[in-house]
Structures are given as C-alpha cells and as structure tokens.
Motif scaffolding. Structure first.
Motif, PDB file in Angstrom:
ATOM      1  N   THR A   1     -12.767   5.143   1.530  1.00 21.41           N
ATOM      2  CA  THR A   1     -11.741   5.244   2.564  1.00 21.41           C
ATOM      3  C   THR A   1     -10.362   5.119   1.945  1.00 21.41           C
ATOM      4  OG1 THR A   1     -11.766   2.883   3.011  1.00 21.41           O
ATOM      5  CG2 THR A   1     -13.255   4.243   4.310  1.00 21.41           C
ATOM      6  N   GLY A   2      -9.369   5.695   2.637  1.00 17.61           N
ATOM      7  CA  GLY A   2      -8.009   5.590   2.153  1.00 17.61           C
ATOM      8  C   GLY A   2      -7.045   6.471   2.914  1.00 17.61           C
ATOM      9  N   VAL A   3      -5.863   6.583   2.349  1.00 15.57           N
ATOM     10  CA  VAL A   3      -4.774   7.356   2.937  1.00 15.57           C
ATOM     11  C   VAL A   3      -4.313   8.365   1.895  1.00 15.57           C
ATOM     12  CG1 VAL A   3      -2.440   7.224   3.902  1.00 15.57           C
ATOM     13  CG2 VAL A   3      -4.064   5.403   4.350  1.00 15.57           C
ATOM     14  N   TYR A   4      -3.850   9.525   2.373  1.00 14.97           N
ATOM     15  CA  TYR A   4      -3.382  10.551   1.455  1.00 14.97           C
ATOM     16  C   TYR A   4      -2.133  11.236   2.002  1.00 14.97           C
ATOM     17  CZ  TYR A   4      -5.900  13.605   4.673  1.00 14.97           C
ATOM     18  OH  TYR A   4      -6.342  14.246   5.798  1.00 14.97           O
ATOM     19  N   ILE A   5      -1.401  11.852   1.095  1.00 15.01           N
ATOM     20  CA  ILE A   5      -0.201  12.610   1.428  1.00 15.01           C
ATOM     21  C   ILE A   5      -0.354  13.995   0.809  1.00 15.01           C
ATOM     22  CG2 ILE A   5       2.281  12.824   1.015  1.00 15.01           C
ATOM     23  CD1 ILE A   5       2.472   9.819   0.893  1.00 15.01           C
ATOM     24  N   LEU A   6      -0.010  15.025   1.576  1.00 12.60           N
ATOM     25  CA  LEU A   6       0.041  16.385   1.055  1.00 12.60           C
ATOM     26  C   LEU A   6       1.505  16.788   0.948  1.00 12.60           C
ATOM     27  CD1 LEU A   6      -2.791  18.073   3.172  1.00 12.60           C
ATOM     28  CD2 LEU A   6      -2.955  16.950   0.944  1.00 12.60           C
ATOM     29  N   THR A   7       1.874  17.343  -0.194  1.00 11.21           N
ATOM     30  CA  THR A   7       3.269  17.719  -0.427  1.00 11.21           C
ATOM     31  C   THR A   7       3.374  19.155  -0.920  1.00 11.21           C
ATOM     32  OG1 THR A   7       3.216  16.903  -2.700  1.00 11.21           O
ATOM     33  CG2 THR A   7       3.946  15.357  -1.014  1.00 11.21           C
ATOM     34  N   ILE A   8       4.535  19.716  -0.695  1.00  6.17           N
ATOM     35  CA  ILE A   8       4.938  20.972  -1.321  1.00  6.17           C
ATOM     36  C   ILE A   8       6.304  20.675  -1.925  1.00  6.17           C
ATOM     37  CG2 ILE A   8       5.598  23.381  -1.001  1.00  6.17           C
ATOM     38  CD1 ILE A   8       3.596  23.560   1.272  1.00  6.17           C
TER      39      ILE A   8
ATOM     40  N   ALA B   1      -3.047   1.616   9.740  1.00  7.56           N
ATOM     41  CA  ALA B   1      -1.688   1.067   9.748  1.00  7.56           C
ATOM     42  C   ALA B   1      -0.820   1.724   8.678  1.00  7.56           C
ATOM     43  CB  ALA B   1      -1.732  -0.447   9.545  1.00  7.56           C
ATOM     44  N   VAL B   2      -1.379   1.944   7.502  1.00 10.47           N
ATOM     45  CA  VAL B   2      -0.621   2.599   6.423  1.00 10.47           C
ATOM     46  C   VAL B   2      -0.337   4.054   6.792  1.00 10.47           C
ATOM     47  CG1 VAL B   2      -0.698   3.317   3.999  1.00 10.47           C
ATOM     48  CG2 VAL B   2      -1.473   1.030   4.651  1.00 10.47           C
ATOM     49  N   GLU B   3      -1.337   4.739   7.340  1.00 13.69           N
ATOM     50  CA  GLU B   3      -1.115   6.137   7.750  1.00 13.69           C
ATOM     51  C   GLU B   3       0.001   6.223   8.781  1.00 13.69           C
ATOM     52  OE1 GLU B   3      -3.404   9.893   9.825  1.00 13.69           O
ATOM     53  OE2 GLU B   3      -3.646   7.863  10.616  1.00 13.69           O
ATOM     54  N   ARG B   4      -0.044   5.393   9.811  1.00 14.37           N
ATOM     55  CA  ARG B   4       0.984   5.433  10.865  1.00 14.37           C
ATOM     56  C   ARG B   4       2.365   5.095  10.293  1.00 14.37           C
ATOM     57  NH1 ARG B   4       0.022   8.777  14.057  1.00 14.37           N
ATOM     58  NH2 ARG B   4       1.858   8.046  15.129  1.00 14.37           N
ATOM     59  N   THR B   5       2.426   4.162   9.375  1.00 14.93           N
ATOM     60  CA  THR B   5       3.704   3.802   8.754  1.00 14.93           C
ATOM     61  C   THR B   5       4.283   4.999   7.996  1.00 14.93           C
ATOM     62  OG1 THR B   5       3.036   1.489   8.566  1.00 14.93           O
ATOM     63  CG2 THR B   5       4.827   2.231   7.123  1.00 14.93           C
ATOM     64  N   LEU B   6       3.439   5.684   7.233  1.00 15.85           N
ATOM     65  CA  LEU B   6       3.904   6.850   6.465  1.00 15.85           C
ATOM     66  C   LEU B   6       4.334   7.995   7.380  1.00 15.85           C
ATOM     67  CD1 LEU B   6       1.237   6.661   3.668  1.00 15.85           C
ATOM     68  CD2 LEU B   6       3.714   6.538   3.288  1.00 15.85           C
ATOM     69  N   ILE B   7       3.606   8.201   8.463  1.00 17.22           N
ATOM     70  CA  ILE B   7       4.009   9.245   9.421  1.00 17.22           C
ATOM     71  C   ILE B   7       5.360   8.882  10.026  1.00 17.22           C
ATOM     72  CG2 ILE B   7       3.454  10.291  11.663  1.00 17.22           C
ATOM     73  CD1 ILE B   7       0.469  10.156  10.790  1.00 17.22           C
TER      74      ILE B   7
ATOM     75  N   ASP C   1       0.823  -1.210   0.000  1.00 19.49           N
ATOM     76  CA  ASP C   1       0.000   0.000   0.000  1.00 19.49           C
ATOM     77  C   ASP C   1       0.857   1.260   0.000  1.00 19.49           C
ATOM     78  OD1 ASP C   1      -2.358  -1.475  -0.019  1.00 19.49           O
ATOM     79  OD2 ASP C   1      -2.659  -1.330   2.153  1.00 19.49           O
ATOM     80  N   VAL C   2       1.907   1.268   0.802  1.00 21.63           N
ATOM     81  CA  VAL C   2       2.810   2.428   0.839  1.00 21.63           C
ATOM     82  C   VAL C   2       3.432   2.642  -0.539  1.00 21.63           C
ATOM     83  CG1 VAL C   2       5.011   3.271   1.769  1.00 21.63           C
ATOM     84  CG2 VAL C   2       3.269   2.353   3.318  1.00 21.63           C
ATOM     85  N   ALA C   3       3.926   1.593  -1.151  1.00 30.98           N
ATOM     86  CA  ALA C   3       4.534   1.701  -2.479  1.00 30.98           C
ATOM     87  C   ALA C   3       3.516   2.181  -3.511  1.00 30.98           C
ATOM     88  CB  ALA C   3       5.128   0.360  -2.905  1.00 30.98           C
ATOM     89  N   ALA C   4       2.309   1.667  -3.435  1.00 27.26           N
ATOM     90  CA  ALA C   4       1.264   2.084  -4.380  1.00 27.26           C
ATOM     91  C   ALA C   4       0.917   3.554  -4.199  1.00 27.26           C
ATOM     92  CB  ALA C   4       0.017   1.219  -4.207  1.00 27.26           C
ATOM     93  N   LEU C   5       0.805   4.007  -2.965  1.00 23.34           N
ATOM     94  CA  LEU C   5       0.501   5.419  -2.709  1.00 23.34           C
ATOM     95  C   LEU C   5       1.615   6.316  -3.227  1.00 23.34           C
ATOM     96  CD1 LEU C   5      -1.146   7.723  -1.512  1.00 23.34           C
ATOM     97  CD2 LEU C   5      -0.110   7.207   0.707  1.00 23.34           C
TER      98      LEU C   5
END
Length: 133
Positions: free
Chosen positions: A40-47, A117-123, A19-23
C-alpha cells in the motif's frame, strides 16, 4: 482528555508531513520503467515539473497494480487514459506515449487511514488536474 487529543493530532500531522516530504524526495521514474512494490502507498504522476495526478493504492496488489496495470493498461475511464484519449485515440499508441512521457514517484505507507490522509493532503497541496472527475 482534550489535551491528549491535541497531542495525538500533532503527532498525526507530523507523520503526514514526514510522508509528504519523503514522497516528494523520491526520484521520478518513467511509467514504462516503473517497478513499484505490491504494498500500500501513495503515488504522484507528473509531466515535467507539473503534478498531474495523486493517487492511493490499497489492497493486496497495491502500488504495482495501480501504476502498472490500472493507469497504463486501464480502460478509458481512468484519469490518465482520459487525459490522452483525444490526442491518442489508438490505445496502443496512447499506452506507449504514457510510458515515455508520464513519470511516477511513490511511497509505501501503512496503515490505510494514513495512506488516505497523505493522498488528500497532496491533492489539497497540488490540486492536480487529472484528479478532477
């Protein structure tokens, strides 16, 4: 029985890693042009290349509500609003700035426990500055 739990753990870790790799392989979209689904899902905000925020979206309105309503139009307590409040005290100017300069990528995921779990891993991986309260 313990061996079975190890196999389950390995399968869970593999699912989270996939999931992390796919995101991370998803394209970045300016917030103003984002058209996320209501799932439902996970997201990342970037600059630029910097990960600024990682979030999860659960419930009926899902990713669409979190990205298009809560972060862009949310009140001043939302992380993205707090980040730009001093520089852009006028909310309408701030919203336009966010729409143009903050980018999003997301991934539909279920069930809810895997989303978390994916959100916590990315954080843990990125330690994004806007995730600090």
């Amino acid at each position: 029985m313990p061996f079975k739990r190890v196999i389950e753990l390995e399968a869970a870790q593999a699912a989270i890693a996939n999931d992390v790799a796919a995101l991370l392989s998803q394209p970045c979209v300016p917030m103003g042009a984002a058209k996320p689904p209501s799932s439902t899902g996970v997201y990342i905000l970037t600059i630029g290349d910097d990960v600024m925020y990682v979030g999860e979206a659960k419930g009926k309105k899902g990713l669409k509500d979190r990205l298009t309503a809560k972060h862009i139009s949310g009140d001043d307590s939302h992380a993205i609003q707090r980040a730009f409040k001093m520089e852009f005290p006028d909310r309408s100017v701030r919203r336009e700035h966010i729409k143009k300069t903050v980018f999003a990528r997301w991934l539909e995921i279920s069930p809810d426990h895997r989303v978390s779990a994916v959100e916590r891993t990315l954080i843990w991986m990125f330690d994004p500055p806007w995730n600090v309260k």
